[in-house]
Design a protein around this motif. Structure first.
Motif, mmCIF file in Angstrom:
data_model
loop_
_atom_site.group_PDB
_atom_site.id
_atom_site.type_symbol
_atom_site.label_atom_id
_atom_site.label_comp_id
_atom_site.label_asym_id
_atom_site.label_seq_id
_atom_site.Cartn_x
_atom_site.Cartn_y
_atom_site.Cartn_z
ATOM 1 N N ARG A 383 0.777 -1.288 -0.099
ATOM 2 C CA ARG A 383 -0.237 -0.188 0.313
ATOM 3 C C ARG A 383 1.017 1.219 0.393
ATOM 4 N N ILE A 384 0.597 2.810 -0.163
ATOM 5 C CA ILE A 384 0.576 4.016 -0.432
ATOM 6 C C ILE A 384 0.183 4.489 0.695
ATOM 7 N N ALA A 385 0.293 4.434 2.044
ATOM 8 C CA ALA A 385 -0.083 5.243 3.026
ATOM 9 C C ALA A 385 1.388 5.321 4.354
ATOM 10 N N PRO A 386 1.107 5.986 5.358
ATOM 11 C CA PRO A 386 1.951 6.615 5.833
ATOM 12 C C PRO A 386 1.998 4.950 6.891
ATOM 13 N N GLY A 387 3.647 5.366 7.057
ATOM 14 C CA GLY A 387 4.268 3.602 7.594
ATOM 15 C C GLY A 387 4.750 2.275 6.847
ATOM 16 N N TYR A 388 4.197 2.566 5.649
ATOM 17 C CA TYR A 388 4.431 1.583 4.759
ATOM 18 C C TYR A 388 6.126 1.484 4.309
ATOM 19 N N ASP A 389 6.031 0.506 3.974
ATOM 20 C CA ASP A 389 7.691 0.842 3.029
ATOM 21 C C ASP A 389 7.633 1.287 1.765
ATOM 22 N N ALA A 390 8.402 2.556 1.276
ATOM 23 C CA ALA A 390 8.473 2.434 -0.160
ATOM 24 C C ALA A 390 8.796 2.283 -0.843
ATOM 25 N N ASP A 391 8.546 1.192 -0.938
ATOM 26 C CA ASP A 391 8.694 0.018 -2.538
ATOM 27 C C ASP A 391 7.020 0.621 -3.532
ATOM 28 N N LEU A 392 7.806 1.683 -4.808
ATOM 29 C CA LEU A 392 6.650 2.051 -4.912
ATOM 30 C C LEU A 392 7.272 2.432 -6.500
ATOM 31 N N VAL A 393 6.952 1.982 -7.562
ATOM 32 C CA VAL A 393 6.669 2.213 -8.832
ATOM 33 C C VAL A 393 5.894 3.143 -9.764
ATOM 34 N N LEU A 394 6.101 4.136 -10.850
ATOM 35 C CA LEU A 394 6.314 4.723 -11.187
ATOM 36 C C LEU A 394 6.143 3.942 -13.241
ATOM 37 N N VAL A 395 4.800 4.482 -13.309
ATOM 38 C CA VAL A 395 3.906 4.085 -14.495
ATOM 39 C C VAL A 395 4.148 4.859 -15.874
ATOM 40 N N ASP A 396 3.553 5.276 -16.697
ATOM 41 C CA ASP A 396 3.283 6.101 -17.797
ATOM 42 C C ASP A 396 2.576 5.190 -18.371
ATOM 43 N N PRO A 397 1.316 6.176 -18.270
ATOM 44 C CA PRO A 397 0.111 5.725 -19.083
ATOM 45 C C PRO A 397 0.241 6.030 -20.527
ATOM 46 N N HIS A 398 1.424 6.812 -20.778
ATOM 47 C CA HIS A 398 0.982 7.198 -21.961
ATOM 48 C C HIS A 398 1.687 6.488 -23.126
ATOM 49 N N ARG A 399 2.917 6.116 -22.945
ATOM 50 C CA ARG A 399 3.557 5.476 -23.778
ATOM 51 C C ARG A 399 3.693 3.345 -23.237
#
Ligand code: NCD
Ligand code: ZN
Length: 462
Positions: A383-399
């Motif tokens: 999840r993206i919420a306070p306290g969670y690991d910053a395991d994150l993905v930036l996705v490009d919806p136009h490419r």
């Protein structure tokens, strides 16, 4: 302290998609909302989606045992490139993960090669004891896996794609009796029990030479799946064991699982992108890349599984990433080993399917929230919420991305989803706040850690 602020992206929050900023401090998400930069390094992400990293609950690293097929380095490079920040590895490596010491040795081996976090499933053998399972739980196993119908070579310490039992070196496969014998300890440990759901008796009856894809399908019919699910659920429900069905592949299997759920069994369902995107008609194009156990079945099965996912009956998508060498896959259909790589295409294939279903934001629930809950990481990942690991993905919806062997980082590059088009691409992947993949290149080093279910305390510091 490393401070980051992701700005400008549409963020998948627990309440759904929102145009907010996300602040990260020392690898952990600290704030989600309309927040200022205050000394943080800004990651400007206008027009992109910011999603929780995927947790692929079903991969085969082949490490240790088959370095020619894959290892933790190549597996987790493919994962990072695909927005997968945690992999949960199956126990059919060699030696198979049937005792605490083996699990600890495997974790020690994986750690210096892992570009993303990893968890380890443990193996249930027909001879497993309650003490062995307790030891595996204490060593950090995310749960246990029973390969119904797969024999075990005692000399090689290896799970085999066979159920022959007259060879004295082969220990008979775990069966429903094994699950009944171990039900109370599994319930006590509160570990999920994953099954490879193809019934040995049905497979034995339908055995035949495999000359065509039709032979392959006929040799492993949907009844093998439905019988295994019904029987396993009948056994586990009396103990309250959490039963997880790996790689659901058929309409019959789905119906059996829904019946079992209605009968109050605790049961979670996983399917894989290949069952959601492909059918037997793809064999002419793909050849042995489509040889996977259980087999990719008919278009009607695919439709049933898509419908199950849409209705929420199936909650989780994992890949069953199971690479082999090109030479092995070049054999004829009978001799080629089953399995396809998939970890790198999990997120993009699920985003595309969710988009086709009219709600792209379903995808992070299938590949991130649901698997986190399954393996006891629901408080720290997914999840993206306070306290969670910053395991994150930036996705490009136009490419858009067209899946091609050329851009795969797994050792087996030619997978079953070759040629599939997704409307999205992975721009960058962050593991606990640090980039592990950015703009087409791997970043950082082997910073992955062993993850373990939240309820048990770590035995050793990581
Ligand atoms: C898996 C493998 O190769 O380890 N293969 C596969 O086709 N899924 C084992 C298995 O689950 O059958
Ligand atoms: Zn598998």
């Amino acid at each position: 302290m490393t401070e980051l602020l992701f700005k400008g992206a549409t963020v998948f929050t627990s309440e759904g998609p929102r145009d907010v900023s996300v602040r990260v401090s020392d690898g952990v998400i600290t704030d989600v909302g309309d927040i200022g930069a205050r000394g943080a390094k800004v990651v400007q992400a206008d027009g992109l989606y910011l999603l929780p990293g995927a947790i692929d609950a079903h991969v085969h690293s082949r490490d240790p045992g088959f370095p020619e097929k894959e290892d933790f380095g190549t597996l987790t490079a493919a994962a990072a490139a695909g927005g997968v920040t945690t992999v949960i590895d199956m126990p059919n490596t060699v030696p198979a993960v049937d005792a605490a010491g083996v699990l600890e040795a495997k974790a020690a081996l994986a750690r210096p090669r892992a570009r993303v976090d990893f968890g380890l499933w443990a193996l249930v053998r027909s001879s497993s004891t309650p003490d062995q399972l307790r030891g595996l739980a204490e060593a950090g196993a995310t749960g246990v896996k029973a390969y119904l119908g797969y024999a075990f070579s005692l000399s090689r310490k290896q799970v085999l794609h066979s159920f022959d039992s007259d060879d004295p070196d082969l220990e008979s496969p775990p069966d429903y009796g094994t699950l009944a014998r171990l039900g109370s300890i599994l319930a006590e440990l509160d570990l999920p029990l994953v099954i490879h759901a193809e019934d040995a008796g049905v497979l034995n009856t339908f055995r035949r030479p495999i000359e065509s894809y039709t032979d392959f399908l006929d040799s492993r019919p949907g009844e093998a799946e439905s019988v295994a699910i019904a029987a396993a659920a009948a056994v586990t429900r009396q103990f309250g064991v959490r039963l997880h069905i790996a790689h659901l592949s058929s309409a019959l299997g789905l119906a059996a699982a829904e019946d079992a759920k209605a009968g109050a069994a605790s049961i979670t369902l996983e399917t894989c992108p290949h069952y959601l995107w492909l059918s037997e008609s793809d064999f002419a194009r793909l050849g042995t890349a489509l040889k996977i156990n259980p087999p990719v079945k008919l278009a009607a099965d695919r439709a049933a599984l898509r419908d199950g996912l849409k209705r929420g009956a199936i909650g989780l998508v994992a890949t069953d990433h199971a690479p082999h060498t090109d030479a092995e896959k070049a054999r004829d259909l009978e001799a080629a080993p089953p399995g396809s790589p998939g970890v790198q295409t999990l997120y993009l294939s699920c985003l595309e399917l969710a988009r086709e279903m009219g709600d792209v934001w379903r995808a992070p629930r299938w590949v991130s929230e649901a698997p986190a809950a399954l393996v006891g990481l629901g408080e720290s990942k997914g999840r993206i919420a306070p306290g969670y690991d910053a395991d994150l993905v930036l996705v490009d919806p136009h490419r858009p991305t067209v899946f091609s062997a050329r851009s795969m980082r797994s050792r087996q590059r030619h997978g079953a989803l070759e040629g599939l088009r997704s409307s999205f691409s992975i721009r960058s992947t962050y593991l606990r706040g640090a980039p592990v993949f950015a703009n087409g290149r791997l970043a950082g080093g082997a910073t992955g850690r062993l993850v373990r279910p939240a309820l048990l305390k770590p035995l050793t510091a990581q």
